[in-house]
Design a protein around this motif. Structure first.
Motif, PDB file in Angstrom:
ATOM      1  N   LYS A 181       8.502   2.769  -6.022  1.00 56.22           N
ATOM      2  CA  LYS A 181       7.539   1.656  -6.038  1.00 56.22           C
ATOM      3  C   LYS A 181       6.231   2.076  -6.701  1.00 56.22           C
ATOM      4  CE  LYS A 181       9.573  -1.768  -3.643  1.00 56.22           C
ATOM      5  NZ  LYS A 181      10.283  -1.378  -2.452  1.00 56.22           N
ATOM      6  N   LEU A 182       5.877   3.350  -6.504  1.00 57.66           N
ATOM      7  CA  LEU A 182       4.633   3.863  -7.095  1.00 57.66           C
ATOM      8  C   LEU A 182       4.777   4.106  -8.599  1.00 57.66           C
ATOM      9  CD1 LEU A 182       3.492   6.429  -4.372  1.00 57.66           C
ATOM     10  CD2 LEU A 182       2.085   4.576  -5.275  1.00 57.66           C
ATOM     11  N   GLY A 183       6.017   4.025  -9.069  1.00 55.08           N
ATOM     12  CA  GLY A 183       6.273   4.275 -10.490  1.00 55.08           C
ATOM     13  C   GLY A 183       6.260   5.756 -10.822  1.00 55.08           C
ATOM     14  N   THR A 184       6.521   6.612  -9.796  1.00 57.93           N
ATOM     15  CA  THR A 184       6.558   8.062 -10.036  1.00 57.93           C
ATOM     16  C   THR A 184       7.896   8.653  -9.581  1.00 57.93           C
ATOM     17  OG1 THR A 184       5.468   8.382  -7.889  1.00 57.93           O
ATOM     18  CG2 THR A 184       4.054   8.426  -9.844  1.00 57.93           C
ATOM     19  N   HIS A 194       0.859  -1.201   0.000  1.00 64.35           N
ATOM     20  CA  HIS A 194       0.000   0.000   0.000  1.00 64.35           C
ATOM     21  C   HIS A 194       0.894   1.250   0.000  1.00 64.35           C
ATOM     22  CE1 HIS A 194      -2.826  -2.926   2.195  1.00 64.35           C
ATOM     23  NE2 HIS A 194      -3.196  -2.857   0.927  1.00 64.35           N
ATOM     24  N   TYR A 195       1.442   1.539  -1.169  1.00 62.76           N
ATOM     25  CA  TYR A 195       2.472   2.583  -1.240  1.00 62.76           C
ATOM     26  C   TYR A 195       1.927   4.000  -1.046  1.00 62.76           C
ATOM     27  CZ  TYR A 195       4.878  -1.451  -3.154  1.00 62.76           C
ATOM     28  OH  TYR A 195       5.399  -2.698  -3.306  1.00 62.76           O
ATOM     29  N   VAL A 196       0.686   4.229  -1.472  1.00 63.46           N
ATOM     30  CA  VAL A 196       0.113   5.579  -1.314  1.00 63.46           C
ATOM     31  C   VAL A 196      -0.026   5.916   0.173  1.00 63.46           C
ATOM     32  CG1 VAL A 196      -1.886   7.060  -1.780  1.00 63.46           C
ATOM     33  CG2 VAL A 196      -1.068   5.485  -3.534  1.00 63.46           C
ATOM     34  N   SER A 197      -0.600   4.974   0.936  1.00 68.19           N
ATOM     35  CA  SER A 197      -0.770   5.256   2.370  1.00 68.19           C
ATOM     36  C   SER A 197       0.582   5.245   3.080  1.00 68.19           C
ATOM     37  CB  SER A 197      -1.750   4.291   3.023  1.00 68.19           C
ATOM     38  OG  SER A 197      -1.386   2.976   2.743  1.00 68.19           O
ATOM     39  N   VAL A 225      13.178   9.081   7.355  1.00 72.61           N
ATOM     40  CA  VAL A 225      12.126   8.746   6.374  1.00 72.61           C
ATOM     41  C   VAL A 225      12.465   9.094   4.930  1.00 72.61           C
ATOM     42  CG1 VAL A 225      10.158   8.685   7.938  1.00 72.61           C
ATOM     43  CG2 VAL A 225      10.866  10.883   6.993  1.00 72.61           C
ATOM     44  N   ILE A 226      13.436   9.993   4.715  1.00 71.58           N
ATOM     45  CA  ILE A 226      13.721  10.402   3.319  1.00 71.58           C
ATOM     46  C   ILE A 226      14.053   9.199   2.423  1.00 71.58           C
ATOM     47  CG2 ILE A 226      15.377  11.668   1.874  1.00 71.58           C
ATOM     48  CD1 ILE A 226      15.151  13.945   3.963  1.00 71.58           C
ATOM     49  N   PRO A 227      14.951   8.294   2.836  1.00 72.45           N
ATOM     50  CA  PRO A 227      15.227   7.135   1.964  1.00 72.45           C
ATOM     51  C   PRO A 227      13.980   6.287   1.729  1.00 72.45           C
ATOM     52  CG  PRO A 227      16.870   7.322   3.704  1.00 72.45           C
ATOM     53  CD  PRO A 227      15.783   8.278   4.053  1.00 72.45           C
ATOM     54  N   ARG A 228      13.104   6.204   2.751  1.00 75.15           N
ATOM     55  CA  ARG A 228      11.866   5.425   2.597  1.00 75.15           C
ATOM     56  C   ARG A 228      10.916   6.112   1.608  1.00 75.15           C
ATOM     57  NH1 ARG A 228      13.215   4.477   8.349  1.00 75.15           N
ATOM     58  NH2 ARG A 228      12.440   2.450   9.070  1.00 75.15           N
ATOM     59  N   ILE A 229      10.857   7.457   1.682  1.00 72.60           N
ATOM     60  CA  ILE A 229       9.969   8.205   0.775  1.00 72.60           C
ATOM     61  C   ILE A 229      10.445   8.045  -0.679  1.00 72.60           C
ATOM     62  CG2 ILE A 229       9.323  10.576   0.099  1.00 72.60           C
ATOM     63  CD1 ILE A 229       9.038  11.178   3.134  1.00 72.60           C
ATOM     64  N   VAL A 230      11.770   8.099  -0.874  1.00 69.71           N
ATOM     65  CA  VAL A 230      12.335   7.899  -2.221  1.00 69.71           C
ATOM     66  C   VAL A 230      11.940   6.509  -2.731  1.00 69.71           C
ATOM     67  CG1 VAL A 230      14.519   7.620  -3.485  1.00 69.71           C
ATOM     68  CG2 VAL A 230      14.238   9.543  -1.889  1.00 69.71           C
ATOM     69  N   ASP A 231      12.048   5.515  -1.854  1.00 67.74           N
ATOM     70  CA  ASP A 231      11.679   4.141  -2.189  1.00 67.74           C
ATOM     71  C   ASP A 231      10.202   4.048  -2.592  1.00 67.74           C
ATOM     72  OD1 ASP A 231      12.126   1.471  -2.497  1.00 67.74           O
ATOM     73  OD2 ASP A 231      11.782   0.962  -0.386  1.00 67.74           O
ATOM     74  N   CYS A 232       9.356   4.778  -1.830  1.00 66.60           N
ATOM     75  CA  CYS A 232       7.914   4.807  -2.107  1.00 66.60           C
ATOM     76  C   CYS A 232       7.622   5.329  -3.509  1.00 66.60           C
ATOM     77  CB  CYS A 232       7.231   5.754  -1.119  1.00 66.60           C
ATOM     78  SG  CYS A 232       6.389   4.931   0.200  1.00 66.60           S
TER      79      CYS A 232
END
Ligand SMILES: [Zn+2]
Length: 399
Positions: A271-274, A239-242, A261-268
């Motif tokens: 994963k979201l393809g954006t 659930h990448y959006v949430s 959280v920055i590395p996690r946000i980049v990963d998100c």
């Protein structure tokens, strides 16, 4: 026949006179020889004999109770827990103690047990002091008055449940402490909920973990740990959006944790393809906060999209404004690509030296006691406070 009541009255009067005389002597500092005998044993490092004397004295004179308390806590502080236990057990056995003194003796004995590592025994004593109707429920109903032993007993109970990782019980006790002291513990209660959520996650019970995280955020809306946990669980569930929403909450909750959280946000975003949104996000973070983590993430992005040269120009610009060791390490890495010969050898030496310096640095530090280390502990291992360890922010290294 008349003589009997007279004799009884006489005996009563004599006893009272004797008691009064003893009280007067005591008030004037004329303590019994036994007292000095006991002190003498104590000074001569014969504590067992001293205890014998003091315990014997207690039977004679209830006024020495305070001396026994002092002695008991002295032994406990010195690590002589067996002796402290003996003194406090003897005190509790005295029928002459006032209810207040009895509660104090129970509390002291509980502390002795805690020090000895007998958590079960300590717990049952502290519970007795906090959960009996006359000491807790009734006192609250009558306007909040409570015994002076209740707050330390609740705190000790909370320590036990923290050490035993019994988080439900720790939450229960923390709520009681809030009621009794009027002091908010919502941020600590949120941490206990997070511990429970971690346990649920380890048992692969995602629904339960999500429910508990909501409770943590209801208790403390600024609980960074709950947001990170929520994001991590959502990421694992796809659930990448949430997940992105949860991670982005951290900026508002406590920007000191952005580096987490920055590395996690980049990963998100990936994963979201954006991934094209990463640059915009990092730029707005870099405008608002000085930090090496968004800088490194942006440099990596530039390297992938435009090549090492553009990334190096960007890093040099930032190093001029804010020199950091991690920034320097990144620059050397970028220069290494495509370098050759003697220059490459020198850059490799420089790279090794900088990496070694970075390895020796702590990544997190406690804002209360200064404890530092490589891992993020939500409860400081040294001072035991919650939510005080943060990514290191030094003059030369801002995460
Ligand atoms: Zn600390």
């Amino acid at each position: 026949m008349l003589l009997l009541p007279v004799a009884a009255a006489c005996g009563w009067w004599l006893a009272k006179r004797d008691e009064r005389r003893k009280q007067e002597e005591s008030a004037q500092g004329l303590l019994y020889p036994d007292y000095f005998k006991g002190l003498n044993y104590l000074i001569n490092e014969q504590p067992d004999k001293a205890i014998e004397v003091f315990v014997k004295m207690l039977e004679v004179d209830a006024e020495t109770v305070e001396t026994h308390f002092a002695l008991g806590s002295l032994f406990r502080r010195r690590g002589e827990v067996d002796r402290a236990i003996r003194i406090h057990q003897n005190l509790i056995a005295r029928p002459t103690l006032t209810p207040e003194q009895c509660n104090q003796a129970l509390l002291e004995l509980g502390e002795d047990y805690l020090r000895a590592g007998w958590f079960d025994r300590a717990e049952s004593l502290f519970l007795k002091l906090t959960e009996t109707p006359e000491t807790f429920s009734d006192s609250l109903m009558s306007g909040g008055a409570c015994t002076s032993q209740m707050v330390p007993a609740l705190r000790s109970l909370r320590d036990i449940y923290q050490q035993e990782r019994e988080w439900d019980k720790a939450i229960h006790v923390a709520y009681k402490l809030e009621t009794v002291t009027g002091k908010k513990l919502n941020n600590i209660i949120a941490q206990y909920h997070c511990e429970l959520a971690e346990q649920a996650r380890q048992q692969h019970d995602v629904d339960e973990a999500n429910r508990i995280i909501k409770r943590a955020l209801a208790s403390d809306p600024d609980c960074v740990r709950a947001s990170i946990l929520q994001g991590d669980i959502d990421m694992l569930s796809g659930h990448y959006v949430s997940a992105l929403r949860a991670y982005k909450n951290v900026e508002e909750q406590d920007a000191d944790y952005l580096a987490e959280v920055i590395p996690r946000i980049v990963d998100c975003y990936n994963k979201l393809g954006t991934p094209h949104e990463i640059a915009g996000y990092l730029k707005q973070i870099l405008q608002k906060y000085a930090g090496v983590v968004p800088l490194l993430a942006f440099a990596e992005l530039l390297r992938d999209q435009q090549g090492e040269q553009d990334a190096a120009i960007f890093v040099v610009e930032h190093l001029n404004k804010q020199p950091t060791l991690s920034g320097l390490a990144c620059l050397v890495d970028l220069y290494l690509v495509g370098s050759e010969g003697k220059i490459r050898g020198q850059l490799l030496t420089l790279n090794t030296a900088i990496k070694k310096l970075l390895q020796e640095r702590p990544l997190y530090q406690c804002g209360q006691c200064g404890f530092s280390g490589k891992s993020l502990h939500w409860q400081c291992p040294s001072c035991k406070k919650w939510g005080v360890m943060k990514p290191v922010q030094g003059l030369d290294e801002t995460p």
